[in-house]
Motif scaffolding. Structure first.
Motif, PDB file in Angstrom:
ATOM      1  N   LEU A 116       0.764  -1.293   0.223  1.00  0.00           N
ATOM      2  CA  LEU A 116      -0.056   0.108   0.049  1.00  0.00           C
ATOM      3  C   LEU A 116       0.733   1.169  -0.131  1.00  0.00           C
ATOM      4  O   LEU A 116       0.675   2.077  -1.010  1.00  0.00           O
ATOM      5  N   VAL A 117       1.668   1.206   0.738  1.00  0.00           N
ATOM      6  CA  VAL A 117       2.664   2.233   0.953  1.00  0.00           C
ATOM      7  C   VAL A 117       3.611   2.601  -0.350  1.00  0.00           C
ATOM      8  O   VAL A 117       3.718   3.691  -0.864  1.00  0.00           O
ATOM      9  N   LEU A 118       3.919   1.264  -1.000  1.00  0.00           N
ATOM     10  CA  LEU A 118       4.686   1.444  -2.382  1.00  0.00           C
ATOM     11  C   LEU A 118       3.609   2.071  -3.682  1.00  0.00           C
ATOM     12  O   LEU A 118       4.100   3.092  -4.234  1.00  0.00           O
ATOM     13  N   LEU A 119       2.328   1.713  -3.455  1.00  0.00           N
ATOM     14  CA  LEU A 119       1.466   2.196  -4.450  1.00  0.00           C
ATOM     15  C   LEU A 119       1.227   3.625  -4.239  1.00  0.00           C
ATOM     16  O   LEU A 119       1.524   4.349  -5.290  1.00  0.00           O
ATOM     17  N   VAL A 120       1.258   4.206  -3.108  1.00  0.00           N
ATOM     18  CA  VAL A 120       1.159   5.679  -2.641  1.00  0.00           C
ATOM     19  C   VAL A 120       2.352   6.570  -3.249  1.00  0.00           C
ATOM     20  O   VAL A 120       2.393   7.235  -3.770  1.00  0.00           O
ATOM     21  N   VAL A 121       3.296   5.946  -2.958  1.00  0.00           N
ATOM     22  CA  VAL A 121       4.632   6.457  -3.359  1.00  0.00           C
ATOM     23  C   VAL A 121       4.510   6.495  -4.714  1.00  0.00           C
ATOM     24  O   VAL A 121       5.134   7.600  -5.602  1.00  0.00           O
ATOM     25  N   LEU A 122       4.504   5.509  -5.718  1.00  0.00           N
ATOM     26  CA  LEU A 122       4.391   5.332  -7.040  1.00  0.00           C
ATOM     27  C   LEU A 122       3.440   6.471  -7.586  1.00  0.00           C
ATOM     28  O   LEU A 122       3.815   7.168  -8.724  1.00  0.00           O
ATOM     29  N   LEU A 123       2.256   6.457  -6.991  1.00  0.00           N
ATOM     30  CA  LEU A 123       1.203   7.321  -7.586  1.00  0.00           C
ATOM     31  C   LEU A 123       1.656   8.840  -7.486  1.00  0.00           C
ATOM     32  O   LEU A 123       1.561   9.950  -8.445  1.00  0.00           O
ATOM     33  N   VAL A 124       2.030   9.232  -6.060  1.00  0.00           N
ATOM     34  CA  VAL A 124       2.653  10.747  -5.948  1.00  0.00           C
ATOM     35  C   VAL A 124       3.710  10.934  -6.701  1.00  0.00           C
ATOM     36  O   VAL A 124       3.866  11.946  -7.320  1.00  0.00           O
ATOM     37  N   GLY A 125       4.910  10.162  -6.757  1.00  0.00           N
ATOM     38  CA  GLY A 125       6.039  10.438  -7.407  1.00  0.00           C
ATOM     39  C   GLY A 125       5.732  10.366  -8.721  1.00  0.00           C
ATOM     40  O   GLY A 125       6.281  11.085  -9.539  1.00  0.00           O
ATOM     41  N   GLY A 126       5.054   9.560  -9.579  1.00  0.00           N
ATOM     42  CA  GLY A 126       4.469   9.769 -10.968  1.00  0.00           C
ATOM     43  C   GLY A 126       3.926  10.831 -11.417  1.00  0.00           C
ATOM     44  O   GLY A 126       4.268  11.289 -12.360  1.00  0.00           O
ATOM     45  N   SER A 127       3.215  11.381 -10.537  1.00  0.00           N
ATOM     46  CA  SER A 127       2.350  12.568 -10.797  1.00  0.00           C
ATOM     47  C   SER A 127       3.607  13.770 -10.847  1.00  0.00           C
ATOM     48  O   SER A 127       3.171  14.477 -11.802  1.00  0.00           O
ATOM     49  N   LEU A 128       4.288  13.819  -9.837  1.00  0.00           N
ATOM     50  CA  LEU A 128       5.219  14.690  -9.812  1.00  0.00           C
ATOM     51  C   LEU A 128       6.259  14.631 -10.905  1.00  0.00           C
ATOM     52  O   LEU A 128       6.416  15.804 -11.432  1.00  0.00           O
ATOM     53  N   ALA A 129       6.448  13.604 -11.342  1.00  0.00           N
ATOM     54  CA  ALA A 129       7.667  13.459 -12.573  1.00  0.00           C
ATOM     55  C   ALA A 129       6.794  13.793 -13.815  1.00  0.00           C
ATOM     56  O   ALA A 129       7.519  14.406 -14.682  1.00  0.00           O
ATOM     57  N   TYR A 130       5.722  13.271 -13.945  1.00  0.00           N
ATOM     58  CA  TYR A 130       5.050  13.846 -15.124  1.00  0.00           C
ATOM     59  C   TYR A 130       4.713  15.374 -15.214  1.00  0.00           C
ATOM     60  O   TYR A 130       4.774  15.779 -16.398  1.00  0.00           O
ATOM     61  N   ALA A 131       4.383  16.074 -14.248  1.00  0.00           N
ATOM     62  CA  ALA A 131       4.208  17.326 -14.017  1.00  0.00           C
ATOM     63  C   ALA A 131       5.563  18.188 -14.456  1.00  0.00           C
ATOM     64  O   ALA A 131       5.753  19.047 -15.298  1.00  0.00           O
ATOM     65  N   LEU A 132       6.560  17.333 -13.951  1.00  0.00           N
ATOM     66  CA  LEU A 132       8.031  18.246 -14.096  1.00  0.00           C
ATOM     67  C   LEU A 132       8.326  18.163 -15.494  1.00  0.00           C
ATOM     68  O   LEU A 132       8.835  18.982 -16.212  1.00  0.00           O
ATOM     69  N   LEU A 133       7.799  16.836 -16.178  1.00  0.00           N
ATOM     70  CA  LEU A 133       8.268  16.571 -17.656  1.00  0.00           C
ATOM     71  C   LEU A 133       7.551  17.542 -18.602  1.00  0.00           C
ATOM     72  O   LEU A 133       8.109  17.976 -19.346  1.00  0.00           O
ATOM     73  N   MET A 134       6.110  17.721 -18.111  1.00  0.00           N
ATOM     74  CA  MET A 134       5.500  18.536 -19.016  1.00  0.00           C
ATOM     75  C   MET A 134       5.894  19.729 -18.808  1.00  0.00           C
ATOM     76  O   MET A 134       5.886  20.468 -20.009  1.00  0.00           O
ATOM     77  N   PHE A 135       6.633  20.672 -17.880  1.00  0.00           N
ATOM     78  CA  PHE A 135       7.149  21.816 -17.649  1.00  0.00           C
ATOM     79  C   PHE A 135       8.260  21.876 -18.277  1.00  0.00           C
ATOM     80  O   PHE A 135       8.369  22.783 -19.218  1.00  0.00           O
ATOM     81  N   VAL A 136       9.119  20.805 -18.584  1.00  0.00           N
ATOM     82  CA  VAL A 136      10.347  21.111 -19.261  1.00  0.00           C
ATOM     83  C   VAL A 136      10.139  20.859 -20.920  1.00  0.00           C
ATOM     84  O   VAL A 136      10.495  21.745 -21.656  1.00  0.00           O
ATOM     85  N   LEU A 137       8.906  19.986 -21.121  1.00  0.00           N
ATOM     86  CA  LEU A 137       8.820  19.870 -22.668  1.00  0.00           C
ATOM     87  C   LEU A 137       7.996  21.311 -23.091  1.00  0.00           C
ATOM     88  O   LEU A 137       8.204  21.526 -24.182  1.00  0.00           O
ATOM     89  N   SER A 138       7.430  21.875 -22.261  1.00  0.00           N
ATOM     90  CA  SER A 138       6.500  23.079 -22.607  1.00  0.00           C
ATOM     91  C   SER A 138       7.490  24.189 -22.932  1.00  0.00           C
ATOM     92  O   SER A 138       7.089  25.202 -23.760  1.00  0.00           O
ATOM     93  N   ARG A 139       8.555  24.310 -22.575  1.00  0.00           N
ATOM     94  CA  ARG A 139       9.714  25.253 -22.656  1.00  0.00           C
ATOM     95  C   ARG A 139      10.322  25.072 -23.911  1.00  0.00           C
ATOM     96  O   ARG A 139      11.012  26.007 -24.284  1.00  0.00           O
ATOM     97  N   ARG A 140      10.028  24.007 -24.545  1.00  0.00           N
ATOM     98  CA  ARG A 140      10.765  23.788 -25.906  1.00  0.00           C
ATOM     99  C   ARG A 140       9.954  23.602 -27.138  1.00  0.00           C
ATOM    100  O   ARG A 140       8.718  23.282 -26.939  1.00  0.00           O
ATOM    101  N   LEU A 141      10.287  24.043 -28.152  1.00  0.00           N
ATOM    102  CA  LEU A 141       9.405  24.017 -29.572  1.00  0.00           C
ATOM    103  C   LEU A 141       9.618  22.683 -29.813  1.00  0.00           C
ATOM    104  O   LEU A 141      10.589  22.208 -30.163  1.00  0.00           O
ATOM    105  N   PRO A 142       8.574  21.960 -30.489  1.00  0.00           N
ATOM    106  CA  PRO A 142       8.708  20.707 -31.164  1.00  0.00           C
ATOM    107  C   PRO A 142       9.322  20.921 -32.530  1.00  0.00           C
ATOM    108  O   PRO A 142       9.550  22.037 -33.117  1.00  0.00           O
TER     109      PRO A 142
END
Length: 313
Positions: free
Chosen positions: A49-75
């Motif tokens: 249960l703790v592992l699932l919570v860590v993965l969900l929270v960590g995955g959401s933060l990693a996705y948000a960080l990835l989106m922010f980095v990609l948004s600063r670059r032009l495709p």
């Protein structure tokens, strides 16, 4: 100790033996505490249960960080498909039709139509779809009707079926009438604008640059709240639109999954026609449904051009 009990006139007597001491009440009963093994809850494993919570929270933060980095670059610029024609190669400029679905918008409709009329250039027109308003909306627009202001009135029982149906009615009106004066569907852009929306004066110039690529079927403009400095609620809503457009939609350009939005979407008429007679769904999420339908490989719309997003509008 013996106690003699007498009832009546000595007619009945009995002797009872009592204990030497008065009876003592038993000690209060208490359930024994359950022994729980360390690191476990009865019936539930704690570590997974703790592992699932860590993965969900960590995955959401990693996705948000990835989106922010990609948004600063032009495709990277896409490769033009074989046989595709750049509008700039033949000097063609798209014709824009601002579509305003309205229901009881008498307070704001005049200012919005006049604002769109003032957009530089003459390669655009305003189509107001009155969805059976019971106020003065249709009368106000009727006083503005002219060469570049059109009014489509919907009446019961075919009206008030949702924004998607109003937009579908606008597409049918443009295709069956002579409003477009024989223009090619790939050269016509429908611009969905709310009745109280305001478009930047440079919007069309920015969008034309993106639509020069014939593989682009739709463009999503950034949306801001005009009165964001006037109240906390408006500022919070502006922050929502800002992060949704400036971060996530800009980043999703790199993933090829840009979604459409209800206000400020530019859609090529040919892309809409490739989705069938009703490109917008009758649901409340008609804008999101359209964005999904425009993705390559989305069922019947697999041949539909892709969509992109800009934050400069």
């Amino acid at each position: 100790v013996t106690v003699r009990l007498t009832a009546g006139a000595n007619a009945w007597q009995a002797e009872l033996g009592l204990p030497v001491q008065n009876p003592q009440p038993p000690a209060p009963w208490a359930a024994a505490a359950a022994v729980v093994p360390s690191g476990r809850v009865p019936g539930v494993a704690v570590f997974p249960l703790v592992l699932l919570v860590v993965l969900l929270v960590g995955g959401s933060l990693a996705y948000a960080l990835l989106m922010f980095v990609l948004s600063r670059r032009l495709p990277r610029a896409g490769t033009r498909a074989a046989g595709a024609v750049d509008l700039r190669d033949r000097g063609r400029r798209p014709f824009f039709v601002f579509v305003l679905p309205c229901l009881n918008e008498e307070r704001v409709i005049r200012a919005t139509v006049e604002h769109l009329q003032a957009v530089p250039g003459r390669d655009h027109a305003v189509l107001v779809v009155d969805d059976d308003s019971d106020d003065a909306t249709a009368d106000i627009v009727g006083s503005l009707v002219g060469e570049r202001v059109w009014l489509l009135r919907r009446t019961a029982p075919n009206a008030r079926q949702g924004k998607g149906e109003a937009l579908n009615a606008a597409v049918r009106e443009l295709c069956r009438g002579d409003l477009l004066a024989g223009r090619r569907p790939e050269d016509v852009l429908l611009v969905v604008v709310d009745a109280d929306g305001r478009l930047d004066r440079n919007a069309l110039t920015e969008v034309v640059q993106l639509l020069a690529d014939p593989a682009v079927g739709a463009v999503r403009a950034g949306v801001r709240i005009n009165n964001r400095a006037g109240s906390l609620l408006a500022r919070i809503q502006d922050m929502e639109f800002f992060f949704c457009t400036q971060v996530f939609r800009r980043a999703r350009r790199h993933l090829g999954s840009v979604g459409m939005g209800g206000n400020g979407q530019f859609v090529r008429l040919s892309a809409l026609l490739s989705l069938g007679p009703q490109p917008w769904s009758p649901r409340l999420t008609e804008d999101l449904d359209l964005g999904c339908a425009c993705w390559p490989g989305a069922g019947a719309a697999s041949s539909a051009p892709r969509s992109t997003s800009t934050s400069r509008v």
